[in-house]
Design a protein around this motif. Structure first.
Motif, PDB file in Angstrom:
ATOM      1  N   MET A  71      39.712  32.394  -2.191  1.00 17.60           N
ATOM      2  CA  MET A  71      39.869  31.474  -1.076  1.00 17.60           C
ATOM      3  C   MET A  71      41.236  30.813  -1.183  1.00 17.60           C
ATOM      4  N   SER A  72      42.002  30.860  -0.105  1.00 17.24           N
ATOM      5  CA  SER A  72      43.335  30.267  -0.134  1.00 17.24           C
ATOM      6  C   SER A  72      43.237  28.752   0.022  1.00 17.24           C
ATOM      7  N   PRO A  73      44.205  28.024  -0.565  1.00 17.65           N
ATOM      8  CA  PRO A  73      44.160  26.564  -0.454  1.00 17.65           C
ATOM      9  C   PRO A  73      44.375  26.121   0.988  1.00 17.65           C
ATOM     10  N   LYS A  74      43.794  25.007   1.333  1.00 14.74           N
ATOM     11  CA  LYS A  74      43.932  24.440   2.672  1.00 14.74           C
ATOM     12  C   LYS A  74      45.290  23.761   2.803  1.00 14.74           C
ATOM     13  N   VAL A  75      45.730  23.630   4.027  1.00 15.93           N
ATOM     14  CA  VAL A  75      46.975  22.941   4.343  1.00 15.93           C
ATOM     15  C   VAL A  75      46.723  21.440   4.345  1.00 15.93           C
ATOM     16  N   THR A  76      47.675  20.671   3.844  1.00 14.71           N
ATOM     17  CA  THR A  76      47.611  19.215   3.923  1.00 14.71           C
ATOM     18  C   THR A  76      48.435  18.774   5.122  1.00 14.71           C
ATOM     19  N   LEU A  77      47.847  17.922   5.976  1.00 18.73           N
ATOM     20  CA  LEU A  77      48.542  17.389   7.156  1.00 18.73           C
ATOM     21  C   LEU A  77      48.999  15.972   6.850  1.00 18.73           C
ATOM     22  N   PHE A  78      50.298  15.752   6.836  1.00 21.05           N
ATOM     23  CA  PHE A  78      50.872  14.428   6.622  1.00 21.05           C
ATOM     24  C   PHE A  78      51.264  13.836   7.967  1.00 21.05           C
ATOM     25  N   CYS A  79      50.768  12.650   8.277  1.00 21.49           N
ATOM     26  CA  CYS A  79      51.158  11.914   9.480  1.00 21.49           C
ATOM     27  C   CYS A  79      52.406  11.136   9.118  1.00 21.49           C
ATOM     28  N   TYR A  80      53.508  11.404   9.776  1.00 22.56           N
ATOM     29  CA  TYR A  80      54.796  10.881   9.335  1.00 22.56           C
ATOM     30  C   TYR A  80      55.572  10.339  10.522  1.00 22.56           C
ATOM     31  N   ASP A 110      42.443  19.856  13.253  1.00 19.48           N
ATOM     32  CA  ASP A 110      41.432  20.870  13.565  1.00 19.48           C
ATOM     33  C   ASP A 110      42.080  22.234  13.793  1.00 19.48           C
ATOM     34  N   GLU A 111      43.191  22.248  14.525  1.00 15.63           N
ATOM     35  CA  GLU A 111      43.869  23.508  14.838  1.00 15.63           C
ATOM     36  C   GLU A 111      44.325  24.242  13.581  1.00 15.63           C
ATOM     37  N   ILE A 112      44.879  23.498  12.616  1.00 15.15           N
ATOM     38  CA  ILE A 112      45.397  24.142  11.400  1.00 15.15           C
ATOM     39  C   ILE A 112      44.368  24.183  10.282  1.00 15.15           C
ATOM     40  N   ASP A 113      43.172  23.671  10.559  1.00 15.46           N
ATOM     41  CA  ASP A 113      42.094  23.621   9.570  1.00 15.46           C
ATOM     42  C   ASP A 113      42.550  22.891   8.306  1.00 15.46           C
ATOM     43  N   ALA A 114      43.106  21.691   8.500  1.00 11.92           N
ATOM     44  CA  ALA A 114      43.642  20.903   7.387  1.00 11.92           C
ATOM     45  C   ALA A 114      42.550  20.559   6.381  1.00 11.92           C
ATOM     46  N   GLY A 115      42.873  20.698   5.116  1.00  6.74           N
ATOM     47  CA  GLY A 115      41.948  20.309   4.068  1.00  6.74           C
ATOM     48  C   GLY A 115      41.990  18.816   3.798  1.00  6.74           C
ATOM     49  N   LEU A 116      43.082  18.167   4.209  1.00  5.38           N
ATOM     50  CA  LEU A 116      43.273  16.739   3.988  1.00  5.38           C
ATOM     51  C   LEU A 116      44.263  16.218   5.011  1.00  5.38           C
ATOM     52  N   ILE A 117      43.996  15.032   5.543  1.00  3.10           N
ATOM     53  CA  ILE A 117      44.930  14.324   6.413  1.00  3.10           C
ATOM     54  C   ILE A 117      45.431  13.117   5.630  1.00  3.10           C
ATOM     55  N   VAL A 118      46.749  12.958   5.532  1.00  2.00           N
ATOM     56  CA  VAL A 118      47.335  11.844   4.791  1.00  2.00           C
ATOM     57  C   VAL A 118      48.060  10.929   5.774  1.00  2.00           C
TER      58      VAL A 118
END
Length: 154
Positions: free
Chosen positions: A1-10, A108-116
């Motif tokens: 299973m590949s790691p999820k993408v982290t979404l940073f709100c910047y 949701d679109e990028i299936d983020a594993g975490l939102i920061v």
């Protein structure tokens, strides 16, 4: 299973820079999307109750400048994340239905594993009336959300 993408709100603020830096030690280097959301002038005025107070002849010019500034901000964040070992991509979105909605939709679109997100000190009354983007993302997202607090000053 590949790691999820982290979404940073910047948004380029000290709080968003702190949020980016504060999780570096917690997360293994991974893919990251550095998201900056911008709002057209009319949307900001409507959201704050200022809609209809005045009209601008150059509204499109203001919006073009806002979008360009958001792009610069996202690229700055992606550069900072890359310097910390992330494989980072800058992304800019227009907030059609509020900043928090754009963040949740992209996650949701990028299936983020975490939102920061960072916190924003709007002040007591404004925060009570308007809430905060980070807290609304936390309440509305069905994904893990990390809200990085401001450091203690004492």
């Amino acid at each position: 299973m590949s790691p999820k993408v982290t979404l940073f709100c910047y948004d380029g603020s000290d709080d968003s820079r702190l949020a980016l830096a504060s999780v570096i030690d917690l997360l293994a280097s991974s893919d990251a999307v550095i998201l900056t959301v911008w709002q057209p002038l009319t949307a900001r005025l409507a959201e704050t109750g200022g809609f209809g107070v005045f009209a601008l002849d150059d509204e499109d010019v203001v919006d073009t400048q806002e979008e360009a500034a958001a792009r610069e901000t996202a690229e700055d964040g992606a550069k900072r994340a890359s310097e910390q070992g992330f494989s980072a991509t800058a992304r800019v979105e227009e907030a059609a239905e509020g900043v928090w909605r754009a963040i949740v939709d992209v996650a949701d679109e990028i299936d983020a594993g975490l939102i920061v997100c960072g916190t924003r000190g709007r002040g007591g009354v404004k925060s009570l009336l308007l809430g905060s983007v980070s807290h609304t993302v936390l309440a509305q997202s069905h994904r893990p959300v990390l809200i990085a607090p401001k450091p203690r000053t004492d």
